[in-house]
Scaffold this active site. Structure first.
Site, PDB file in Angstrom:
ATOM      1  N   GLU A 143       0.824  -1.204   0.000  1.00 49.57           N
ATOM      2  CA  GLU A 143       0.000   0.000   0.000  1.00 49.57           C
ATOM      3  C   GLU A 143       0.860   1.256   0.000  1.00 49.57           C
ATOM      4  O   GLU A 143       1.981   1.268   0.503  1.00 49.57           O
ATOM      5  CB  GLU A 143      -0.886   0.026   1.243  1.00 49.57           C
ATOM      6  CG  GLU A 143      -1.816  -1.148   1.368  1.00 49.57           C
ATOM      7  CD  GLU A 143      -2.563  -1.162   2.694  1.00 49.57           C
ATOM      8  OE1 GLU A 143      -3.520  -1.936   2.817  1.00 49.57           O
ATOM      9  OE2 GLU A 143      -2.176  -0.402   3.609  1.00 49.57           O
TER      10      GLU A 143
ATOM     11  N   CYS B 246       3.249   8.231   1.487  1.00 50.62           N
ATOM     12  CA  CYS B 246       3.691   7.251   2.469  1.00 50.62           C
ATOM     13  C   CYS B 246       3.801   5.910   1.755  1.00 50.62           C
ATOM     14  O   CYS B 246       2.842   5.461   1.128  1.00 50.62           O
ATOM     15  CB  CYS B 246       2.699   7.176   3.620  1.00 50.62           C
ATOM     16  SG  CYS B 246       3.115   5.920   4.845  1.00 50.62           S
TER      17      CYS B 246
ATOM     18  N   CYS C  18       4.440  -7.585   7.505  1.00 47.91           N
ATOM     19  CA  CYS C  18       5.396  -7.157   8.529  1.00 47.91           C
ATOM     20  C   CYS C  18       5.499  -8.242   9.591  1.00 47.91           C
ATOM     21  O   CYS C  18       4.486  -8.832   9.978  1.00 47.91           O
ATOM     22  CB  CYS C  18       4.942  -5.850   9.167  1.00 47.91           C
ATOM     23  SG  CYS C  18       6.117  -5.165  10.368  1.00 47.91           S
TER      24      CYS C  18
ATOM     25  N   CYS D  65       2.976  -5.555  15.743  1.00 43.48           N
ATOM     26  CA  CYS D  65       2.353  -4.617  16.688  1.00 43.48           C
ATOM     27  C   CYS D  65       0.844  -4.861  16.686  1.00 43.48           C
ATOM     28  O   CYS D  65       0.206  -4.847  15.623  1.00 43.48           O
ATOM     29  CB  CYS D  65       2.655  -3.182  16.283  1.00 43.48           C
ATOM     30  SG  CYS D  65       4.419  -2.791  16.277  1.00 43.48           S
TER      31      CYS D  65
ATOM     32  N   CYS E  93      -1.834  -2.626  14.763  1.00 43.35           N
ATOM     33  CA  CYS E  93      -1.561  -2.346  13.353  1.00 43.35           C
ATOM     34  C   CYS E  93      -2.164  -3.428  12.478  1.00 43.35           C
ATOM     35  O   CYS E  93      -1.948  -4.623  12.705  1.00 43.35           O
ATOM     36  CB  CYS E  93      -0.049  -2.262  13.134  1.00 43.35           C
ATOM     37  SG  CYS E  93       0.430  -2.034  11.417  1.00 43.35           S
TER      38      CYS E  93
ATOM     39  N   CYS F  95      -2.116   1.861   7.846  1.00 44.96           N
ATOM     40  CA  CYS F  95      -1.245   0.822   7.301  1.00 44.96           C
ATOM     41  C   CYS F  95      -1.889  -0.557   7.339  1.00 44.96           C
ATOM     42  O   CYS F  95      -2.320  -1.025   8.388  1.00 44.96           O
ATOM     43  CB  CYS F  95       0.052   0.807   8.107  1.00 44.96           C
ATOM     44  SG  CYS F  95       1.225  -0.409   7.557  1.00 44.96           S
TER      45      CYS F  95
END
Length: 435
Positions: free
Chosen positions: A139, A158, A165, A169, A172, A389
């Site tokens: 993205e 961004c 990932c 976290c 997220c 995100c």
């Protein structure tokens, strides 16, 4: 990592995650209908044909020379990629047809195979979901800021550095997707070129790039540095390094390596909590590199580069927005060359948490400002289009099963309860992030 308006690599022993082996303005990308995401499997995925934007100018010149081409051909290719923002060999119009075809067989002009764009905030926020050549989804978000008294019009993109990932976290959406692979430099750069094409169609120019999209940039530092060098190279994209921000959740070896290299872009640290038991939950890498060690590395970076460090704090109601947390962060950053951005948490399906109310955020900011720490409250943008995100990629991947969501929520509640009592979690760093 939350997107906000912010304005050489790890040695093999320091790597924490396997790396991949590895003129005319084009029209704006059409807005496509949403569809099901292509299934993606984990593992390295080297581009079958190198992305042209990721090829060093000297290497391109050598490749052309080996094929008997005059020296000016390299400049013509560069003009098409960086000035014309070409997406296909057909747009390399100054080259002979035979050479275009040869370049098409050897290189990929645009590594973004398809792009879906959604608009929000009256067109001020543009969320793009890019499908790469192997079906991986990443993205980018293009954000527009009108000129105000004392500041010029700005256009910030961004971008993502990884597909998925591994940091995990819990607030997220990308963490919910897991890790797929590192991106090649060209796949990173082409996200920027895509944004620049959209702007050029309206006679506007990109002013800022932030590495705050999907992935942990310092776990793919070879490719991120290569991308930054291309973006800041006057012969290529030509954006000043001080208009580029690279974010990290706290990969200390990566910060140390950046300090040794001395680049002048802005370093941002997603800190989220100053107390180790709580940060262990919010940023699992904290179990490998505690917050004091992360801040010390960032402090050394600021001294070496004379660049202010940005610290990002995603505020979660009743979790990390307390007066205790505000005082802990103030004590940790007092007298540092730093700036803190406070961001309300974006809603994420698998967490039981909510964003802190504005009253709590303002109290938190007041505590930091009273300690002499520059602080800004940031507003989330594009919530209705999933601009945070990983949200759009997660939507394409489909909702997780309800029992899975329930188990995740129970685990997060239990972990955060222990953290709020000051107890550190015994759980290890997430799989894929080694010692």
């Amino acid at each position: 990592m939350t997107r906000v308006d912010l304005v050489e690599s790890l040695t093999p022993d320091d790597r924490l995650m396997p790396s991949s082996p590895r003129g005319t303005t084009a029209p704006t990308t059409p807005i496509l209908d949403s569809g099901a995401a292509t299934p993606v499997t984990e593992g390295p995925a080297r581009l079958e044909r190198p992305g042209l934007s990721g090829v060093e100018p000297e290497d391109l010149a050598r490749w052309l020379e080996e094929r008997g081409q005059p020296a000016y051909r390299a400049r013509q290719v560069g003009d098409a990629i960086w000035g014309g923002l070409a997406t296909s060999v057909g747009e390399l119009r100054t080259l002979p047809v035979a050479l275009r075809e040869e370049i098409g067989r050897a290189f990929t002009v645009d590594t973004l195979a398809a792009t879906e764009v959604r608009l929000s905030d009256g067109g001020m926020t543009e969320k793009a979901l890019h499908t790469l050549g192997d079906g991986a989804l990443v993205e980018s978000v293009l954000m527009h800021y009108p000129a105000r008294a004392g500041s010029r019009e700005r256009h910030t993109v961004c971008i993502s550095s990884q597909a998925g990932c591994a940091v995990g976290c819990p607030f997220c959406a990308t963490g919910e997707l897991g890790f797929t692979r590192d991106l090649e430099a060209a796949e990173i750069i082409d996200q920027v070129r895509h944004a620049a094409r959209r702007l050029a169609a309206d006679g506007r120019r990109l002013t800022n790039v932030v590495f705050m999209g999907m992935g942990e940039p310092l776990l793919n530092l070879d490719q991120v540095i290569a991308a930054v060098q291309a973006l800041s190279d006057p012969r290529r994209f030509g954006l000043g390094a001080r208009h580029i921000t690279v974010s990290t959740s706290g990969v200390v070896p990566g910060i140390r390596r950046l300090t040794a290299l001395g680049p002048q872009f802005t370093l941002a640290v997603s800190i989220h909590a100053a107390r180790d038991p709580l940060r262990d939950v919010l940023v699992p890498l904290n179990r490998r590199w505690p917050v004091a060690e992360v801040v010390e590395a960032a402090r050394d970076h600021a001294r070496a580069t004379r660049r202010r460090i940005s610290y990002e704090v995603t505020l979660i109601a009743g979790v990390n927005d307390t007066e205790l947390d505000a005082r802990a962060l103030a004590d940790l950053l007092r007298d540092d060359h730093a700036h803190v951005n406070l961001i309300p948490m974006n809603p994420v399906a698998h967490t039981p948490w909510q964003a802190s109310p504005m009253s709590a955020i303002e109290r938190f900011a007041s505590t930091l400002k009273a300690a002499g720490i520059a602080t800004t409250i940031r507003c989330n943008r594009g919530q209705e289009i999933g601009a945070a995100c990983g949200q759009l990629a997660a939507e394409h991947a489909g909702e997780p099963a309800r029992p899975v969501v329930a188990r995740r929520r129970e685990r997060i509640v239990a972990e955060s309860a222990r953290a709020l009592r000051g107890e550190r979690s015994p759980e290890p760093v997430p799989a894929g992030v080694g010692e």
